[in-house]
Motif scaffolding. Structure first.
Motif, PDB file in Angstrom:
ATOM      1  N   LYS A 197      13.107  12.662  -5.826  1.00 12.82           N
ATOM      2  CA  LYS A 197      13.162  13.270  -4.493  1.00 12.82           C
ATOM      3  C   LYS A 197      12.167  12.633  -3.520  1.00 12.82           C
ATOM      4  N   SER A 198      11.225  11.826  -4.046  1.00  9.07           N
ATOM      5  CA  SER A 198      10.226  11.223  -3.162  1.00  9.07           C
ATOM      6  C   SER A 198       9.631   9.972  -3.796  1.00  9.07           C
ATOM      7  N   LYS A 199       8.887   9.224  -2.987  1.00  7.99           N
ATOM      8  CA  LYS A 199       8.207   8.048  -3.521  1.00  7.99           C
ATOM      9  C   LYS A 199       7.140   8.450  -4.527  1.00  7.99           C
ATOM     10  N   VAL A 200       6.543   9.615  -4.365  1.00  2.00           N
ATOM     11  CA  VAL A 200       5.547  10.099  -5.324  1.00  2.00           C
ATOM     12  C   VAL A 200       6.191  10.286  -6.689  1.00  2.00           C
ATOM     13  N   LEU A 211      -1.996   7.242  -6.315  1.00  2.00           N
ATOM     14  CA  LEU A 211      -1.605   8.640  -6.517  1.00  2.00           C
ATOM     15  C   LEU A 211      -2.816   9.566  -6.510  1.00  2.00           C
ATOM     16  N   LEU A 212      -3.910   9.135  -7.125  1.00  2.00           N
ATOM     17  CA  LEU A 212      -5.120   9.961  -7.100  1.00  2.00           C
ATOM     18  C   LEU A 212      -5.645  10.108  -5.678  1.00  2.00           C
ATOM     19  N   GLY A 213      -5.582   9.040  -4.901  1.00  7.20           N
ATOM     20  CA  GLY A 213      -5.998   9.122  -3.508  1.00  7.20           C
ATOM     21  C   GLY A 213      -5.112  10.062  -2.708  1.00  7.20           C
ATOM     22  N   GLY A 234       0.818  -1.206   0.000  1.00  2.00           N
ATOM     23  CA  GLY A 234       0.000   0.000   0.000  1.00  2.00           C
ATOM     24  C   GLY A 234       0.851   1.255   0.000  1.00  2.00           C
ATOM     25  N   PHE A 235       0.206   2.375  -0.299  1.00  2.00           N
ATOM     26  CA  PHE A 235       0.916   3.643  -0.450  1.00  2.00           C
ATOM     27  C   PHE A 235       1.570   4.084   0.859  1.00  2.00           C
ATOM     28  N   ALA A 236       0.842   4.025   1.965  1.00  2.00           N
ATOM     29  CA  ALA A 236       1.350   4.529   3.233  1.00  2.00           C
ATOM     30  C   ALA A 236       2.604   3.783   3.690  1.00  2.00           C
ATOM     31  N   ALA A 237       2.674   2.495   3.411  1.00  2.00           N
ATOM     32  CA  ALA A 237       3.816   1.684   3.858  1.00  2.00           C
ATOM     33  C   ALA A 237       4.977   1.702   2.855  1.00  2.00           C
ATOM     34  N   LEU A 238       4.780   2.295   1.700  1.00  2.00           N
ATOM     35  CA  LEU A 238       5.846   2.362   0.697  1.00  2.00           C
ATOM     36  C   LEU A 238       6.878   3.400   1.124  1.00  2.00           C
ATOM     37  N   THR A 239       8.147   3.000   1.147  1.00  2.00           N
ATOM     38  CA  THR A 239       9.224   3.913   1.541  1.00  2.00           C
ATOM     39  C   THR A 239      10.370   3.848   0.538  1.00  2.00           C
TER      40      THR A 239
END
Length: 185
Positions: free
Chosen positions: A38-41, A92-94, A13-18
């Motif tokens: 510069k970021s996971k995004v 990403l949309l979320g 999931g997105f929150a746990a992605l580092t």
């Protein structure tokens, strides 16, 4: 690194992605990732752009009728949402709903580029139907009507897109494109 990001997003999931997790999965140092992103995004935006380009490609020259070609394209969109790249788009949309920078990056990059591909693809497809050409404003509305139900089903309800929705959407959008009033709206 891009595949590692895709895989980890789907698994955790997105929150746990580092960045650390991506680096470990890819077998590289964190510094290597930070040299490029510069970021996971940013990593997810790049992987989305790469993966979606082919998956969401319009194939206007497919055999068969315009309706068959449009239905085929919509089915590819539906299938895309089931793939890791489609799950990246959903994540990403979320996240964009909570983070203005993500929203701006997503809109200025992937969403703008995909919108252009969708406008060109639908315009070229409609031109196959006895030369039907729709003005740019109406074409934009038709793209919204074409893709809106699919995004709504996935993003609002979290449900898969069934064949009935694909077929109905294709048929209704083509009916609107053929109406003389569609050019005046």
């Amino acid at each position: 690194m891009l595949h590692a990001a895709d895989d980890l997003l789907v698994e955790r999931g997105f929150a746990a992605l580092t960045i650390e997790g991506i680096a470990q999965r890819a077998g590289v140092a964190k510094q290597t990732i930070y040299r490029w992103w510069k970021s996971k995004v940013d990593i997810l935006l790049d992987t989305l752009t790469d993966d979606a380009r082919e998956a969401l490609e319009w194939r206007v020259d497919e055999g068969g009728s315009v309706e068959e070609a449009l239905t085929s394209h919509l089915q590819r969109v539906a299938d895309f949402f089931e793939e890791p790249a489609g799950q990246v788009l959903q994540a990403l949309l979320g996240h964009a709903q909570l983070d203005g920078d993500t929203a701006a990056s997503l809109r200025a990059g992937f969403l703008r580029e995909q919108r252009e591909r969708d406008l060109i693809g639908l315009r070229d497809l409609l031109a196959r139907d006895q030369g039907l050409i729709v003005d740019d404003r109406s074409l934009g509305h038709l793209v919204d009507l074409l893709l809106g139900p699919l995004y709504y089903r996935v993003l609002v309800f979290g449900s898969p897109i069934d064949k009935g929705l694909v077929d109905t959407t294709s048929r209704l959008v083509l009916a609107l494109a053929r109406e003389p009033a569609a050019e005046d709206s």
